[in-house]
Design a protein around this motif. Sequence first.
Motif, PDB file in Angstrom:
ATOM      1  N   ALA A   1       5.526  37.548  69.762  1.00  0.00           N
ATOM      2  CA  ALA A   1       4.293  38.783  69.216  1.00  0.00           C
ATOM      3  C   ALA A   1       5.252  40.646  69.118  1.00  0.00           C
ATOM      4  O   ALA A   1       5.920  41.101  68.493  1.00  0.00           O
ATOM      5  CB  ALA A   1       3.183  38.965  69.141  1.00  0.00           C
ATOM      6  N   LEU A   2       5.558  40.723  70.062  1.00  0.00           N
ATOM      7  CA  LEU A   2       6.445  42.464  70.671  1.00  0.00           C
ATOM      8  C   LEU A   2       7.162  42.040  71.345  1.00  0.00           C
ATOM      9  O   LEU A   2       7.037  41.692  72.314  1.00  0.00           O
ATOM     10  CB  LEU A   2       5.004  43.311  70.982  1.00  0.00           C
ATOM     11  CG  LEU A   2       5.185  44.251  70.858  1.00  0.00           C
ATOM     12  CD1 LEU A   2       5.521  44.978  69.745  1.00  0.00           C
ATOM     13  CD2 LEU A   2       3.636  45.215  71.895  1.00  0.00           C
ATOM     14  N   GLY A   3       7.787  43.162  71.011  1.00  0.00           N
ATOM     15  CA  GLY A   3       9.547  43.188  72.199  1.00  0.00           C
ATOM     16  C   GLY A   3       9.079  44.480  72.663  1.00  0.00           C
ATOM     17  O   GLY A   3       9.165  45.471  72.115  1.00  0.00           O
TER      18      GLY A   3
ATOM     19  N   GLU B   1      -6.320  42.723  66.135  1.00  0.00           N
ATOM     20  CA  GLU B   1      -6.801  43.386  64.141  1.00  0.00           C
ATOM     21  C   GLU B   1      -6.092  41.896  63.572  1.00  0.00           C
ATOM     22  O   GLU B   1      -6.901  41.545  62.630  1.00  0.00           O
ATOM     23  CB  GLU B   1      -6.453  44.249  64.330  1.00  0.00           C
ATOM     24  CG  GLU B   1      -6.812  45.198  63.072  1.00  0.00           C
ATOM     25  CD  GLU B   1      -8.763  45.083  62.961  1.00  0.00           C
ATOM     26  OE1 GLU B   1      -9.471  45.381  63.998  1.00  0.00           O
ATOM     27  OE2 GLU B   1      -9.449  45.074  61.712  1.00  0.00           O
ATOM     28  N   SER B   2      -4.597  42.256  62.848  1.00  0.00           N
ATOM     29  CA  SER B   2      -4.363  40.946  62.314  1.00  0.00           C
ATOM     30  C   SER B   2      -4.180  39.759  62.480  1.00  0.00           C
ATOM     31  O   SER B   2      -3.922  39.330  61.820  1.00  0.00           O
ATOM     32  CB  SER B   2      -2.918  41.632  61.934  1.00  0.00           C
ATOM     33  OG  SER B   2      -2.087  41.434  63.369  1.00  0.00           O
ATOM     34  N   GLY B   3      -4.616  39.586  63.109  1.00  0.00           N
ATOM     35  CA  GLY B   3      -4.646  38.268  63.646  1.00  0.00           C
ATOM     36  C   GLY B   3      -3.574  37.641  64.382  1.00  0.00           C
ATOM     37  O   GLY B   3      -3.635  36.061  64.468  1.00  0.00           O
ATOM     38  N   ARG B   4      -2.499  37.825  64.328  1.00  0.00           N
ATOM     39  CA  ARG B   4      -1.381  37.231  64.926  1.00  0.00           C
ATOM     40  C   ARG B   4      -1.115  36.733  66.544  1.00  0.00           C
ATOM     41  O   ARG B   4      -0.385  36.180  66.961  1.00  0.00           O
ATOM     42  CB  ARG B   4      -0.130  38.466  64.854  1.00  0.00           C
ATOM     43  CG  ARG B   4       0.228  38.562  63.604  1.00  0.00           C
ATOM     44  CD  ARG B   4       1.147  39.257  63.503  1.00  0.00           C
ATOM     45  NE  ARG B   4       1.481  40.503  62.314  1.00  0.00           N
ATOM     46  CZ  ARG B   4       1.874  41.401  61.597  1.00  0.00           C
ATOM     47  NH1 ARG B   4       2.643  41.386  62.420  1.00  0.00           N
ATOM     48  NH2 ARG B   4       1.090  42.487  61.564  1.00  0.00           N
ATOM     49  N   VAL B   5      -2.211  38.053  67.299  1.00  0.00           N
ATOM     50  CA  VAL B   5      -2.209  37.809  68.498  1.00  0.00           C
ATOM     51  C   VAL B   5      -3.704  37.454  69.303  1.00  0.00           C
ATOM     52  O   VAL B   5      -4.545  38.485  68.409  1.00  0.00           O
ATOM     53  CB  VAL B   5      -1.885  39.080  69.738  1.00  0.00           C
ATOM     54  CG1 VAL B   5      -2.439  38.223  70.997  1.00  0.00           C
ATOM     55  CG2 VAL B   5      -0.260  38.763  69.324  1.00  0.00           C
ATOM     56  N   THR B   6      -4.404  36.032  70.637  1.00  0.00           N
ATOM     57  CA  THR B   6      -5.504  36.599  70.182  1.00  0.00           C
ATOM     58  C   THR B   6      -5.959  36.772  71.287  1.00  0.00           C
ATOM     59  O   THR B   6      -5.191  37.067  72.562  1.00  0.00           O
ATOM     60  CB  THR B   6      -5.975  34.568  70.840  1.00  0.00           C
ATOM     61  OG1 THR B   6      -5.818  33.795  68.962  1.00  0.00           O
ATOM     62  CG2 THR B   6      -7.902  34.815  70.628  1.00  0.00           C
ATOM     63  N   LYS B   7      -7.049  37.936  71.407  1.00  0.00           N
ATOM     64  CA  LYS B   7      -6.854  38.295  72.507  1.00  0.00           C
ATOM     65  C   LYS B   7      -7.442  38.236  73.777  1.00  0.00           C
ATOM     66  O   LYS B   7      -7.896  37.006  74.165  1.00  0.00           O
ATOM     67  CB  LYS B   7      -8.465  39.699  72.335  1.00  0.00           C
ATOM     68  CG  LYS B   7      -7.759  41.057  73.158  1.00  0.00           C
ATOM     69  CD  LYS B   7      -9.743  41.590  73.010  1.00  0.00           C
ATOM     70  CE  LYS B   7      -9.753  42.739  73.581  1.00  0.00           C
ATOM     71  NZ  LYS B   7      -9.713  44.214  73.449  1.00  0.00           N
ATOM     72  N   ALA B   8      -6.117  38.279  75.084  1.00  0.00           N
ATOM     73  CA  ALA B   8      -6.304  37.734  76.145  1.00  0.00           C
ATOM     74  C   ALA B   8      -8.069  39.054  77.313  1.00  0.00           C
ATOM     75  O   ALA B   8      -7.668  39.868  77.243  1.00  0.00           O
ATOM     76  CB  ALA B   8      -5.192  37.331  77.296  1.00  0.00           C
ATOM     77  N   ASP B   9      -7.821  37.935  78.028  1.00  0.00           N
ATOM     78  CA  ASP B   9      -9.135  39.173  78.620  1.00  0.00           C
ATOM     79  C   ASP B   9      -8.178  39.410  80.058  1.00  0.00           C
ATOM     80  O   ASP B   9      -7.218  38.056  80.555  1.00  0.00           O
ATOM     81  CB  ASP B   9      -9.802  37.971  79.864  1.00  0.00           C
ATOM     82  CG  ASP B   9     -10.643  38.914  80.895  1.00  0.00           C
ATOM     83  OD1 ASP B   9     -10.505  40.163  81.367  1.00  0.00           O
ATOM     84  OD2 ASP B   9     -11.860  38.248  81.337  1.00  0.00           O
TER      85      ASP B   9
END
Length: 426
Positions: free
Chosen positions: A4-6, A237-245
């Motif tokens: 998602a992010l580089g 927020e945009s749903g591109r990543v699901t938050k991990a713990d």
Amino acid sequence: MTLALGCIADDYTGASDLANTLARQGLRTVQTIGLPATAFDLSGVDAVVVALKSRSIPAADAVASSQAAAIWLRAQGAGHVLFKICSTFDSTDAGNIGPVTDALRASSACPMVVVTPAFPATGRTVFQGNLFVWSVPLDESPLKDHPLNPMHDANLVRVLSRQTATGVGLVPLQVVEAGVDALRARLAQVQAEGCGMAIVDAVFDRHLLTIGAVALGYAVSTGASGLGLGLAAALIESGRVTKADPAAETEAPMGGHAAILAGSCSAATLAQIDVFAGQGPVLRLDAERLLADSEGQVAEALAWARPRLGAGPLLIASSAAPDQVAALRGRPDAGSTGHKIEQALAAIAEGLVQAGTRRLIVAGGETSGAVVDRLGISGFRIGPEIAAGVPVLRALSGQGPDMLMALKSGNFGGTDFFRDALKLMP
Ligand SMILES: Nc1ncnc2c1ncn2[C@@H]1O[C@H](COP(=O)(O)OP(=O)(O)O)[C@@H](O)[C@H]1O
Ligand SMILES: O=C(O)[C@@H](O)C(=O)COP(=O)(O)O
């Protein structure tokens, strides 16, 4: 799964600072040392921070290595590339923030690059384009005495303009405070005025959330961990990543000896060394002697350390106060002294690891780069946070020695940082 992010960090402490921020925000993050030499398993990874040692090298070399990293990150699917710079904008008129940002902008046909070193968690704020370190402007902060890039101007529009041919605009705080639409409109305006980059003000994290949401719409951005925070939040927020713990993984203790190496001459590190001197053995290296007889001094330092390692953590420092650093700057070989001292500390690190050290804290960005390179570590997983901007790092297994490290930016951490770190590095 694609990235998602580089991210491309211009030094290794900066990389671990950013990786820490992204992980705390819920991105599954890995830090690599340079570009991976072999195929790299990115399954389950949201963000990669490629750590370069490109802050204080010739601009052309910094551009080349950053471009190579950007190409690799985009090939892994990264839709946005963040160029991670220091929150105190460490650079000179020759670069490397301007030239690298220019090159990344050109290669991704990005019309406008948001630039902000704001990182409120560590007191770095930007107002009307001026960078503050806690309560003082950058040029009055300890960064004015930095051995490699003393910072003498707090006005970042001016600082960045000296490093690039493109116009540098300003997005003042009132625009950021007004929200994403106002920020987008202002960026379009400065672009229409002929600017390719804009310094964007931010004082609180809420400003970085706004900036992150807008910056994600461009291919490239340039900033410190605060911008990373904003980008990570926007991805979730945009749903591109699901938050991990971030606390989900528990790790087995590492064991082995523990040691601290300090090459930073920052006010924070000097105070931390003084505090540790009341807790464990400290060897203060003399820079003049280190430069005159590096091999001999390294051997002496290791002879001092070996019999003490079994009794608990010890510290070896070349760090010196501003007057001593200034004296060294007057030498004819001043341009290479920093590098030579880094290499001596790296050689000491190597000897300490050969003697069974498996938990190593390094203070100083360039110093950390030299040490990690010497140890042949190819990457890190991100562990618990020790202080704002500094996580525990676990060397990726199977490549280089199995060990825990903390790479502390010279200016980060409270006075008891070393003890705080050791508690989290069992
Ligand atoms: N006693 C000293 N005098 C001058 N320079 C030093 C001394 N000790 C270390 N250095 C150099 O100062 C630089 C500090 O930079 P760095 O390690 O990035 O620390 P920081 O994180 O504070 O910027 C390094 O190049 C280091 O080798
Ligand atoms: O953004 C920051 O301040 C740090 O992440 C950083 O880059 C530190 O650089 P050094 O002070 O040279 O360690």
